[in-house]
Design an enzyme around this catalytic site. Structure first.
Site, PDB file in Angstrom:
ATOM      1  N   GLY A 283       0.812  -1.212   0.000  1.00  0.00           N
ATOM      2  CA  GLY A 283       0.000   0.000   0.000  1.00  0.00           C
ATOM      3  C   GLY A 283       0.843   1.257   0.000  1.00  0.00           C
ATOM      4  O   GLY A 283       2.079   1.212   0.005  1.00  0.00           O
ATOM      5  N   ASP A 305       1.647  -8.631   1.826  1.00  0.00           N
ATOM      6  CA  ASP A 305       0.482  -7.883   1.345  1.00  0.00           C
ATOM      7  C   ASP A 305      -0.459  -8.862   0.669  1.00  0.00           C
ATOM      8  O   ASP A 305      -0.023  -9.840   0.050  1.00  0.00           O
ATOM      9  CB  ASP A 305       0.902  -6.789   0.364  1.00  0.00           C
ATOM     10  CG  ASP A 305      -0.197  -5.761   0.151  1.00  0.00           C
ATOM     11  OD1 ASP A 305      -0.138  -4.697   0.794  1.00  0.00           O
ATOM     12  OD2 ASP A 305      -1.121  -6.017  -0.646  1.00  0.00           O
ATOM     13  N   LYS A 402      -9.364   9.392  12.018  1.00  0.00           N
ATOM     14  CA  LYS A 402     -10.783   9.010  11.963  1.00  0.00           C
ATOM     15  C   LYS A 402     -11.169   8.089  13.118  1.00  0.00           C
ATOM     16  O   LYS A 402     -12.354   7.821  13.332  1.00  0.00           O
ATOM     17  CB  LYS A 402     -11.092   8.350  10.616  1.00  0.00           C
ATOM     18  CG  LYS A 402     -10.948   9.320   9.443  1.00  0.00           C
ATOM     19  CD  LYS A 402     -11.130   8.632   8.107  1.00  0.00           C
ATOM     20  CE  LYS A 402     -11.005   9.644   6.969  1.00  0.00           C
ATOM     21  NZ  LYS A 402      -9.687  10.289   6.912  1.00  0.00           N
ATOM     22  N   LYS A 414     -10.835   1.225  13.615  1.00  0.00           N
ATOM     23  CA  LYS A 414      -9.445   1.586  13.884  1.00  0.00           C
ATOM     24  C   LYS A 414      -9.243   1.953  15.354  1.00  0.00           C
ATOM     25  O   LYS A 414      -8.183   1.673  15.931  1.00  0.00           O
ATOM     26  CB  LYS A 414      -8.999   2.729  12.969  1.00  0.00           C
ATOM     27  CG  LYS A 414      -8.898   2.354  11.507  1.00  0.00           C
ATOM     28  CD  LYS A 414      -7.821   1.314  11.230  1.00  0.00           C
ATOM     29  CE  LYS A 414      -6.431   1.891  11.248  1.00  0.00           C
ATOM     30  NZ  LYS A 414      -5.399   0.892  10.873  1.00  0.00           N
ATOM     31  N   SER A 445      -3.467   5.726  -1.974  1.00  0.00           N
ATOM     32  CA  SER A 445      -4.549   5.086  -2.709  1.00  0.00           C
ATOM     33  C   SER A 445      -5.876   5.324  -1.998  1.00  0.00           C
ATOM     34  O   SER A 445      -5.985   5.212  -0.784  1.00  0.00           O
ATOM     35  CB  SER A 445      -4.282   3.584  -2.820  1.00  0.00           C
ATOM     36  OG  SER A 445      -4.168   3.008  -1.539  1.00  0.00           O
ATOM     37  N   THR A 465     -17.487  17.225  -1.505  1.00  0.00           N
ATOM     38  CA  THR A 465     -18.719  16.856  -0.807  1.00  0.00           C
ATOM     39  C   THR A 465     -19.402  18.046  -0.137  1.00  0.00           C
ATOM     40  O   THR A 465     -20.626  18.120  -0.095  1.00  0.00           O
ATOM     41  CB  THR A 465     -18.426  15.771   0.250  1.00  0.00           C
ATOM     42  OG1 THR A 465     -17.431  16.262   1.148  1.00  0.00           O
ATOM     43  CG2 THR A 465     -17.930  14.503  -0.414  1.00  0.00           C
ATOM     44  N   ARG A 532     -20.862  12.204   2.403  1.00  0.00           N
ATOM     45  CA  ARG A 532     -21.108  10.784   2.195  1.00  0.00           C
ATOM     46  C   ARG A 532     -21.410  10.107   3.531  1.00  0.00           C
ATOM     47  O   ARG A 532     -21.166  10.681   4.598  1.00  0.00           O
ATOM     48  CB  ARG A 532     -19.888  10.147   1.532  1.00  0.00           C
ATOM     49  CG  ARG A 532     -19.597  10.712   0.150  1.00  0.00           C
ATOM     50  CD  ARG A 532     -18.277  10.206  -0.387  1.00  0.00           C
ATOM     51  NE  ARG A 532     -17.154  10.632   0.440  1.00  0.00           N
ATOM     52  CZ  ARG A 532     -15.881  10.330   0.169  1.00  0.00           C
ATOM     53  NH1 ARG A 532     -15.593   9.598  -0.888  1.00  0.00           N
ATOM     54  NH2 ARG A 532     -14.921  10.748   0.960  1.00  0.00           N
TER      55      ARG A 532
END
Length: 602
Positions: A283, A305, A402, A414, A445, A465, A532
């Site tokens: 990643g 991965d 987050k 998380k 990504s 948004t 969203r």
């Protein structure tokens, strides 16, 4: 000493100028009227002067100079050659015992020689630069204060592609002044008017990343629709031929801060000669961690991965960049504990970096909630347990802002992963466990930057948004370096928070990217799509019941929470294992909230 023809011609020219200086010194000594007997004296001694200067220039290696690239180092070298020539000339004349020789000539001649030879080099360089500018040079404005502009002007001296025609300074007091014959025409707010009057289509940003007011200054200048350029980074200088070739300003330059200062000694002690395991190595963050780790001379780097293509790409890159390093590349899923434990037991890593995770908020919010729990929670426990069982010295989990007061499943998963790491710290006291929490990473990504890039390339619109949504940003390299640094610090079970700088409005980010592409908002419109599922207007780095304390590193702090109860890892894993392939949404979220009380259901 055999010289190439161009060098021989310039060497002879220098000797001719030294001889001319010899005669000029006599001429000035006798007030422009040299008596006949002293003319004969000058003729008799001139051959010694030429010989002495030839020896002085040879010793100082002045003959190696290329006149059109003369700068201060070459002038210092020339001064040494002239000084040696003058000393040898004086010594020779005194030994010859020429009658009534005017000794003031011995002092005048080196000074005149320096003026003549310096002027010859300056004229030749000026003519060559003017020729190149007339042939290739494009007019460019320089943006920055006088000191910054001075550095940029020096760097552009060897470039035939750009011709500085003016400076824009954020300091109004500097307007009207000149620097190296380049005038300060105005401030960044006047960019459009000045660029039009000077017929300029490019702006070179001289202010370094992190300079106060740099972003605001660039936004003002970008409204003029000019191509924004900057000087190469230090690593690009090393790869080039030593000539500064301005490049397009990138988003990292626009949002950049002062470079991260690593404690190289502690990191070398942690990584050098060791085996390191990285999960999620294919990643964005995982691959950059592998690059940074490889720089510290690890003995073996074990990369795991789930994506075959990502791990293949990483293998090709690292084999080429670090052929001496032993790399092991596994296609493995952190949700398979026995596979992960087998890899860890085989290689016995000293350090484990856990970067494998699902991180896309809307995807994990609908249809894929159980997948977020299986990877982000159970997968983290499997990696943490494997590190403890195999005897790893340190385990570092990549977390996110987050996870703070989460309003979505991804963030809550998380946060629960952080708690699982703290439980592992209690269960495996021989391993040092930490989590590192940071915000959005430019270009990673699934992030907004690649999306905006594709939308701009397609001609728009760029979708945002909400007009007030803000996020913290840092570069991939900056994030990876701070993760490494956090891994060498603190006590087991701690959560580190990175200094993310000032938050950036996403609408401002979209405008910057449109302008960096050379377009305007009339050509690439911006449209609003609404928040969203699970998305917040702003992210936080600390929860409501958390505070932070400083660490020895200025960009790392430790989150302190009042919560003391440890998560029952076994019960969490059992619930996830027993959950239906498509569990009922409300029940999953209610269960998640019992473990993460700060999780806000929306």
């Amino acid at each position: 000493m055999q010289l190439p023809r161009p060098a021989l011609v310039l060497f002879i020219a220098d000797l001719a100028l030294a001889l001319a200086a010899w005669w000029l010194a006599f001429w000035l000594r006798f007030n422009l009227d040299v008596p006949e007997e002293f003319v004969q004296l000058a003729q008799a001694s001139s051959s010694w002067c030429v010989f002495a200067y030839g020896a002085g220039f040879a010793f100082a290696r002045v003959y190696r100079q290329v006149w059109i690239y003369t700068g201060l180092p070459e002038l210092r070298q020339l001064v040494v050659g002239i000084a040696l020539g003058g000393i040898l000339t004086a010594a020779g004349i005194l030994m010859l015992r020429l009658p009534a020789f005017p000794r003031s000539v011995l002092l005048l001649q080196p000074l005149i020689a320096l003026v003549l030879m310096g002027a010859a080099r300056a004229v030749l360089r000026t003519l060559d630069e003017r020729r190149l500018v007339l042939k290739h040079g494009k007019p460019v404005l320089i943006l920055g204060m006088l000191q910054e502009a001075s550095d940029a002007l020096r760097a552009l001296k060897g470039s035939a592609q750009w011709q500085p025609v003016g400076i824009l300074s954020p300091q109004p007091a500097e307007v009207g002044r000149s620097l190296q014959s380049v005038r300060v025409w105005g401030t960044p707010a006047e960019t459009a008017r000045i660029a039009q009057s000077l017929a300029v289509q490019a702006l070179l940003v001289a202010s370094p990343p992190g300079a106060p007011g740099r972003r605001e200054m660039l936004l003002q200048a970008a409204d003029a629709g000019l191509a924004l350029l900057t000087l190469p980074r230090p690593d690009e200088w090393l790869k080039g031929d030593g000539v500064a070739v301005p490049r397009r300003l990138e988003l990292e330059d626009l949002l950049g801060r002062d470079p991260v200062q690593l404690d190289v000694a502690s990191l070398s002690g942690l990584l050098s000669g060791q085996t390191v395991l990285v999960t999620g190595a294919g990643g964005s963050i995982g691959s950059e961690l592998c690059r940074q780790v490889a720089r510290f001379g690890v003995r073996r780097l074990v990369c795991a991965d789930i994506s075959e293509f990502s791990i293949y790409q990483l293998e090709q890159e690292l084999r080429a960049a670090h052929p001496q390093m032993q790399g092991m590349y596994y296609t493995a899923n952190v949700r398979e504990p026995e596979r992960l434990l087998a890899i860890a037991n085989k290689h016995r890593p000293a350090v484990v970096f856990h970067a494998a995770a699902y991180k896309h908020v809307p995807l994990m919010e609908e249809l894929n909630e159980i997948e977020a729990l299986r990877t982000n929670v159970a997968g983290t426990w499997h990696a943490a347990r494997a590190a403890g069982v195999c005897g790893a010295g340190r385990f570092v989990m990549i977390s996110t802002d987050k996870a703070v007061n989460p309003t979505n499943v991804m963030g809550a998963s998380k946060r629960l992963a952080e708690l699982m790491v703290q439980s592992a710290a209690q269960g495996f006291p021989g391993t040092h466990y930490v989590s590192v929490r940071f915000g959005n990473v430019l270009g990673s990504s699934g992030s907004v930057v690649p999306l905006f890039t594709r939308q701009i390339a397609a001609g728009g619109p760029v979708t945002v948004t909400h007009p007030d949504i803000v996020r913290y940003f840092m570069t991939i390299a900056e994030a990876a370096q701070l993760v490494l640094q956090a891994g060498s610090m603190g006590r087991s079970g701690q959560i580190f928070v990175l200094d993310m700088g000032e938050p950036v409005k996403i609408i401002e980010l979209a405008r910057m990217m449109i302008r960096l592409s050379g377009k305007t908002e009339l050509e690439i419109p911006i449209s609003y799509t609404g928040l969203r599922p699970g998305e917040k207007l702003f992210e936080e780095l600390l929860a409501n019941d958390e505070t932070s304390v400083a660490t020895p590193h200025p960009k790392l702090r430790i989150a302190k929470t009042s919560r003391q109860a440890l998560t029952d890892a076994k019960a969490v894993l059992q619930w996830i294992a027993d959950a239906d392939p498509e569990p009922e949404d409300r029940a999953l979220r209610a269960w998640l909230r019992t473990l993460v009380p700060e999780y806000v259901l929306r």
